[in-house]
Scaffold this motif. Sequence first.
Motif, PDB file in Angstrom:
ATOM      1  N   GLN A   1       0.765  -1.356  -0.030  1.00 37.07           N
ATOM      2  CA  GLN A   1       0.752   0.028  -0.428  1.00 37.07           C
ATOM      3  C   GLN A   1       1.029   0.877  -0.226  1.00 37.07           C
ATOM      4  O   GLN A   1       1.586   1.238   0.539  1.00 37.07           O
ATOM      5  N   LEU A   2       0.547   2.418  -0.847  1.00 34.75           N
ATOM      6  CA  LEU A   2       1.400   3.575  -0.545  1.00 34.75           C
ATOM      7  C   LEU A   2       0.355   4.346   0.376  1.00 34.75           C
ATOM      8  O   LEU A   2      -0.572   4.742  -0.215  1.00 34.75           O
ATOM      9  N   ALA A   3       0.929   4.498   1.269  1.00 35.97           N
ATOM     10  CA  ALA A   3       0.237   6.073   2.128  1.00 35.97           C
ATOM     11  C   ALA A   3       1.336   6.609   3.095  1.00 35.97           C
ATOM     12  O   ALA A   3       2.642   6.870   2.848  1.00 35.97           O
ATOM     13  N   GLU A   4      -0.004   7.647   3.493  1.00 38.79           N
ATOM     14  CA  GLU A   4       0.876   9.098   4.230  1.00 38.79           C
ATOM     15  C   GLU A   4       1.154   8.495   5.675  1.00 38.79           C
ATOM     16  O   GLU A   4       0.079   8.623   6.253  1.00 38.79           O
ATOM     17  N   VAL A   5       2.220   8.309   6.427  1.00 37.16           N
ATOM     18  CA  VAL A   5       2.020   7.972   7.571  1.00 37.16           C
ATOM     19  C   VAL A   5       2.827   9.499   7.891  1.00 37.16           C
ATOM     20  O   VAL A   5       4.111   9.208   8.040  1.00 37.16           O
ATOM     21  N   PRO A   6       2.214   9.845   9.294  1.00 42.75           N
ATOM     22  CA  PRO A   6       2.652  10.814   9.072  1.00 42.75           C
ATOM     23  C   PRO A   6       3.981  10.823  10.175  1.00 42.75           C
ATOM     24  O   PRO A   6       4.339  10.084  10.751  1.00 42.75           O
ATOM     25  N   GLY A   7       5.190  12.094   9.639  1.00 40.62           N
ATOM     26  CA  GLY A   7       5.814  11.514  10.511  1.00 40.62           C
ATOM     27  C   GLY A   7       7.176  10.528  10.436  1.00 40.62           C
ATOM     28  O   GLY A   7       8.473  10.570  10.906  1.00 40.62           O
ATOM     29  N   MET A   8       6.697   9.557   9.191  1.00 40.70           N
ATOM     30  CA  MET A   8       7.489   8.717   8.917  1.00 40.70           C
ATOM     31  C   MET A   8       8.586   9.559   7.678  1.00 40.70           C
ATOM     32  O   MET A   8       8.823  10.690   7.538  1.00 40.70           O
ATOM     33  N   CYS A   9      10.178   8.575   7.763  1.00 42.54           N
ATOM     34  CA  CYS A   9      11.648   9.363   6.870  1.00 42.54           C
ATOM     35  C   CYS A   9      10.934   9.640   5.416  1.00 42.54           C
ATOM     36  O   CYS A   9      11.089  10.035   4.720  1.00 42.54           O
ATOM     37  N   GLY A  10       9.819   8.624   5.060  1.00 46.27           N
ATOM     38  CA  GLY A  10      10.037   8.454   3.830  1.00 46.27           C
ATOM     39  C   GLY A  10       9.246   7.662   3.420  1.00 46.27           C
ATOM     40  O   GLY A  10       9.587   5.902   3.212  1.00 46.27           O
ATOM     41  N   VAL A  11       8.756   7.412   1.926  1.00 51.84           N
ATOM     42  CA  VAL A  11       8.092   5.876   1.398  1.00 51.84           C
ATOM     43  C   VAL A  11       9.237   5.974  -0.124  1.00 51.84           C
ATOM     44  O   VAL A  11       8.773   6.949  -0.718  1.00 51.84           O
ATOM     45  N   VAL A  12       9.291   4.826  -0.672  1.00 53.10           N
ATOM     46  CA  VAL A  12       9.746   4.883  -1.295  1.00 53.10           C
ATOM     47  C   VAL A  12       9.406   3.690  -2.833  1.00 53.10           C
ATOM     48  O   VAL A  12       9.724   2.578  -2.151  1.00 53.10           O
ATOM     49  N   ASP A  13       8.952   3.988  -3.707  1.00 52.11           N
ATOM     50  CA  ASP A  13       8.707   2.494  -4.770  1.00 52.11           C
ATOM     51  C   ASP A  13       9.793   1.808  -5.085  1.00 52.11           C
ATOM     52  O   ASP A  13      10.978   2.114  -5.790  1.00 52.11           O
ATOM     53  N   GLY A  14      10.215   0.438  -4.262  1.00 53.70           N
ATOM     54  CA  GLY A  14      11.094  -0.483  -4.894  1.00 53.70           C
ATOM     55  C   GLY A  14      12.431  -0.127  -4.169  1.00 53.70           C
ATOM     56  O   GLY A  14      13.593  -0.430  -3.934  1.00 53.70           O
ATOM     57  N   GLY A  15      12.464   1.200  -2.739  1.00 55.11           N
ATOM     58  CA  GLY A  15      13.622   1.477  -1.815  1.00 55.11           C
ATOM     59  C   GLY A  15      14.267   0.676  -0.950  1.00 55.11           C
ATOM     60  O   GLY A  15      15.248   0.497  -0.164  1.00 55.11           O
ATOM     61  N   ILE A  16      13.527  -0.729  -0.325  1.00 56.84           N
ATOM     62  CA  ILE A  16      14.052  -2.118  -0.224  1.00 56.84           C
ATOM     63  C   ILE A  16      14.312  -2.604  -0.760  1.00 56.84           C
ATOM     64  O   ILE A  16      15.440  -3.575  -1.015  1.00 56.84           O
TER      65      ILE A  16
END
Length: 591
Positions: free
Chosen positions: A335-350
């Motif tokens: 899921q792509l979501a906005e998580v308040p205060g996270m550092c970031g979300v990247v498609d394929g980042g892991i």
Amino acid sequence: MFVTYQNTSHFFCFASCPRDKGFTTLNARPDLTAEYVVGIDFGTLSGRAVVVRVSDGAELGSATLDYPHGVMDTTLAATGAALPPEWALQVPQDYVDVLKSAVPAALAAACIDPAQVIGVGTDFTACTMVPTLADGTPLNELPEYADRPHAYVKLWRHHAAQPHADRINDLAFERDETWLPRYGGLISSEWEFAKGLQLLEEDPELYNRMEHWVEAADWIVWQLTGRYVRNACTAGYKGIFQNGAYPTEDFLGALNPAFAQFANDKVAHEIGQLGDAAGTLSAEAALWTGLPEGIAVAVGNVDAHVTAPAAQAVEPGQMVAIMGTSTCQVMNSDQLAEVPGMCGVVDGGIVSGLYGYEAGQSGVGDIFAWFINTQVPPRYFEAAEHAGQSIHQYLTDLAARAPVGAHGLIALDWHSGNRSVLVDHELSGLVLGTTLTTRTEEIYRALLEATAFGARSIVESFNASGVPVTEFIVAGGLLKNAFLMQTYSDILRLPISTIASEQGPALGAAIHAAVAANAYADVRAAGQAMGKLNKNVYTPNERSAGVYDRLFAEYELLHDYFGRGANEVMHRLKALKREAIAAPITGKETA
Ligand SMILES: Nc1ncnc2c1ncn2[C@@H]1O[C@H](COP(=O)(O)OP(=O)(O)O)[C@@H](O)[C@H]1O
Ligand SMILES: O=C(CO)[C@H](O)[C@H](O)COP(=O)(O)O
């Protein structure tokens, strides 16, 4: 230069092994047909090299080098000049010293023939930034700049760019920049753009001389291969590269006209995918490391994200916490979501095919180190030595004797600011409830607990945002503290699994090396074969968890009171500190 070895193999050591180093030999013949890879983990305090068998992830030998210059956060080593508050610098030559010492030592400890090594992978703390010339020469290595703090590497925990981050966030919010939600609504002062803006505005001559603003994760790969390739992980999480683009010239120019071309001129460069080869080992690097010239060198990676496959934890809901100087929490989701205060979300980042989320706590082991180094009376060190324990373990054992809550204390784990969920490095630490009978080990325990409360705040933010945490896996140097792990399980009310490696990030780097050398099709497959996990090593104690719930409720009240604007005293204290240092009143002033 202090290098420690660890021979974890049970192989018969050939003459090449340094028997004079006290290695014992065991009658188990090495597998002469086996292929190996080397993983090199560049942490905050030291670099660690591990020799790993490609077929099963067995770790045959490792070695560690403590960085000769460590972390420069009070004075600049080259001149002795004081650094302003919130600065944290490093010397890039220290990283090359790791290549020259820890890698050969790990090969010797592993007792293998280096010719059997097919690839090398690295991971680094991030966002640790190296200002360089076009050929990768760090600016601090130019004689004319050796006395300039901005010429040095800005370590991930360099927090002096908070005012610059505030301006970036205010403008991005005002302009509704599409990339801001990908970072939980706030860009950290620890990341590439805030630090770059600080460099421009505080030392424009150096900024203009700089050709590349390079993540250390990519700079070390550049040293190994002679090729500069940015890695997709830091480009996304630290370099605001989303949907194939950086922040626009118009946005950057609105921050400062001279900053308009920052992304185009100083940041943008070829981006390599995780697990790909950035190049091959150069002749020079082969001489440094003792590895064969021409072997595959993996695209760089971050010490947290690289660890997920090493823990066989790449499925949605598996949150991996790499607990060391700081803690990074990384987790995949579909899921792509906005998580308040996270550092970031990247498609394929892991790993490719999933959204990789990152959160973090800038101070964890660092907070315990600060306490040990400044707040513990000598008698405790004497007692620990007498008991044959580290001071950490001695204090932990003392602290563990008391029931939960018996210390009457609550602490905020903000001694290095707050990375998640408040993203504010103008915040600072707090211990509440001390009395004249409060003991050293009680405060130490309150600090241990505070970092677990901080982790619970992060887990609850993900759970509330539709990105549930179903499993909590720990890697990093802190997993050796069993009491700390049990405390986390009780406070999180989750089982704690642990990576079955003392060098999780280095094992992760080795996994990426195996993929880069085409031994596996992708990182997932390599992680399945080479990664190692101990499932549910710690489970919540209901009685303790109940008391911790009451303490967490108090933590949340303090968290919101000091962290969300009800009382800006922490910001005012830091402002006062900067003023006092800038214009010290010595009391000898004439009327
Ligand atoms: N037994 C322990 N209990 C708590 N903290 C510890 C313990 N041993 C080391 N530390 C802390 O862990 C940090 C080092 O973590 P480590 O993962 O080894 O390094 P890095 O952060 O460089 O990757 C230091 O800040 C140190 O204070
Ligand atoms: O922010 C990071 C990862 O995204 C840093 O690499 C991490 O916080 C520092 O690493 P360590 O605590 O292991 O020294």
